[in-house]
Scaffold this motif. Structure first.
Motif, mmCIF file in Angstrom:
data_model
loop_
_atom_site.group_PDB
_atom_site.id
_atom_site.type_symbol
_atom_site.label_atom_id
_atom_site.label_comp_id
_atom_site.label_asym_id
_atom_site.label_seq_id
_atom_site.Cartn_x
_atom_site.Cartn_y
_atom_site.Cartn_z
ATOM 1 N N SER A 45 56.829 9.319 -6.995
ATOM 2 C CA SER A 45 56.320 10.648 -7.312
ATOM 3 C C SER A 45 55.133 10.535 -8.267
ATOM 4 O O SER A 45 55.113 9.701 -9.163
ATOM 5 N N SER A 46 54.138 11.396 -8.084
ATOM 6 C CA SER A 46 52.956 11.380 -8.952
ATOM 7 C C SER A 46 53.329 11.609 -10.408
ATOM 8 O O SER A 46 52.736 11.024 -11.312
ATOM 9 N N PHE A 47 54.298 12.441 -10.631
ATOM 10 C CA PHE A 47 54.661 12.778 -11.996
ATOM 11 C C PHE A 47 55.455 11.668 -12.670
ATOM 12 O O PHE A 47 55.398 11.516 -13.883
ATOM 13 N N SER A 51 53.875 8.337 -16.114
ATOM 14 C CA SER A 51 54.463 7.634 -17.252
ATOM 15 C C SER A 51 54.251 6.127 -17.163
ATOM 16 O O SER A 51 54.861 5.368 -17.917
ATOM 17 N N GLY A 52 53.402 5.676 -16.233
ATOM 18 C CA GLY A 52 53.046 4.261 -16.168
ATOM 19 C C GLY A 52 53.819 3.464 -15.144
ATOM 20 O O GLY A 52 53.782 2.243 -15.153
ATOM 21 N N HIS A 53 54.514 4.116 -14.230
ATOM 22 C CA HIS A 53 55.290 3.420 -13.206
ATOM 23 C C HIS A 53 54.498 3.358 -11.899
ATOM 24 O O HIS A 53 54.021 4.376 -11.414
ATOM 25 N N ASP A 54 54.380 2.154 -11.327
ATOM 26 C CA ASP A 54 53.752 2.027 -10.010
ATOM 27 C C ASP A 54 54.868 1.885 -8.980
ATOM 28 O O ASP A 54 55.992 2.277 -9.225
ATOM 29 N N ASP A 55 54.588 1.308 -7.822
ATOM 30 C CA ASP A 55 55.592 1.174 -6.774
ATOM 31 C C ASP A 55 56.421 -0.099 -6.899
ATOM 32 O O ASP A 55 56.891 -0.648 -5.904
ATOM 33 N N THR A 56 56.624 -0.573 -8.117
ATOM 34 C CA THR A 56 57.506 -1.708 -8.362
ATOM 35 C C THR A 56 58.827 -1.142 -8.869
ATOM 36 O O THR A 56 58.849 -0.434 -9.878
ATOM 37 N N GLU A 62 66.769 3.471 -8.610
ATOM 38 C CA GLU A 62 65.472 3.909 -9.117
ATOM 39 C C GLU A 62 64.582 4.400 -7.979
ATOM 40 O O GLU A 62 63.883 5.408 -8.112
ATOM 41 N N ILE A 63 64.614 3.726 -6.863
ATOM 42 C CA ILE A 63 63.816 4.161 -5.712
ATOM 43 C C ILE A 63 64.265 5.554 -5.270
ATOM 44 O O ILE A 63 63.450 6.451 -5.085
ATOM 45 N N CYS A 64 65.570 5.729 -5.130
ATOM 46 C CA CYS A 64 66.100 7.002 -4.637
ATOM 47 C C CYS A 64 65.816 8.168 -5.569
ATOM 48 O O CYS A 64 65.636 9.294 -5.122
ATOM 49 N N SER A 65 65.759 7.902 -6.852
ATOM 50 C CA SER A 65 65.584 9.005 -7.803
ATOM 51 C C SER A 65 64.117 9.292 -8.146
ATOM 52 O O SER A 65 63.833 10.308 -8.779
ATOM 53 N N THR A 66 63.175 8.438 -7.741
ATOM 54 C CA THR A 66 61.781 8.653 -8.150
ATOM 55 C C THR A 66 60.794 8.721 -6.992
ATOM 56 O O THR A 66 59.591 8.617 -7.212
ATOM 57 N N VAL A 67 61.268 8.898 -5.762
ATOM 58 C CA VAL A 67 60.339 8.981 -4.628
ATOM 59 C C VAL A 67 59.686 10.361 -4.560
ATOM 60 O O VAL A 67 60.136 11.310 -5.185
ATOM 61 N N ARG A 68 58.616 10.430 -3.781
ATOM 62 C CA ARG A 68 57.865 11.676 -3.615
ATOM 63 C C ARG A 68 58.752 12.789 -3.059
ATOM 64 O O ARG A 68 59.724 12.530 -2.369
ATOM 65 N N LYS A 69 58.326 14.008 -3.310
ATOM 66 C CA LYS A 69 59.014 15.165 -2.766
ATOM 67 C C LYS A 69 58.915 15.105 -1.244
ATOM 68 O O LYS A 69 57.867 14.814 -0.687
ATOM 69 N N GLY A 70 60.003 15.356 -0.574
ATOM 70 C CA GLY A 70 60.014 15.338 0.881
ATOM 71 C C GLY A 70 60.534 14.047 1.471
ATOM 72 O O GLY A 70 60.810 13.983 2.654
ATOM 73 N N LEU A 71 60.669 13.009 0.661
ATOM 74 C CA LEU A 71 61.261 11.753 1.140
ATOM 75 C C LEU A 71 62.718 11.720 0.717
ATOM 76 O O LEU A 71 63.058 12.081 -0.402
#
Length: 141
Positions: A45-47, A51-56, A62-71
């Motif tokens: 998610s962009s938001f 806070s400094g998190h990329d796609d790592t 963590e993946i499930c709770s921080t993905v873009r809206k709609g995924l």
């Protein structure tokens, strides 16, 4: 899975307020320097990325709770192995090397009732892997 309308996150989650700064160019003042040090992300998610998190990612949670809206990602459907710090028991290797049920009880702490169940479970796992590989090879032919 990707839902309809998934894409850029342009609204803040709590109240739907629109994001600001979409029209700022890279050549206006210090924006070029800021653009050069931005994090690249596609899944997160962009938001959260603010806070400094990329796609790592550190975990499937963590993946499930921080993905873009709609995924939507179901953690039970993602084939991952979360390694722990606890030492792994080598009962399969010991049984393969020695073939003794008593050694499994004595050296691995597996009582007699559990030995058969654990070995049978491992055998079924190997059979499932074999069937999947066999099916995959047949598809490629």
């Amino acid at each position: 899975a990707r839902a309809e309308g998934a894409g850029g996150d342009a609204r803040l989650p709590p109240d739907g307020t629109g994001a600001v700064g979409a029209g700022v160019g890279a050549d206006s003042g210090g924006c070029g320097m800021l653009a050069a040090c931005t994090l690249r992300f596609r899944v997160r998610s962009s938001f959260v990325a603010l806070s400094g998190h990329d796609d790592t990612f550190e975990s499937i949670a963590e993946i499930c709770s921080t993905v873009r809206k709609g995924l939507y990602i179901d953690p039970k459907m993602v084939p991952v192995f979360e390694a722990s710090e606890a030492p792994l028991n080598a009962y399969i290797l010991d049984f393969y090397k020695h073939g003794q049920f008593d050694a499994l009880d004595r050296y691995n702490g597996i009582n007699g009732d559990e030995v058969y169940d654990k070995l049978r479970s491992f055998e079924l796992t190997l059979k499932a892997i074999w069937a999947a590989l066999k099916r995959r090879l047949e598809i490629r032919k």
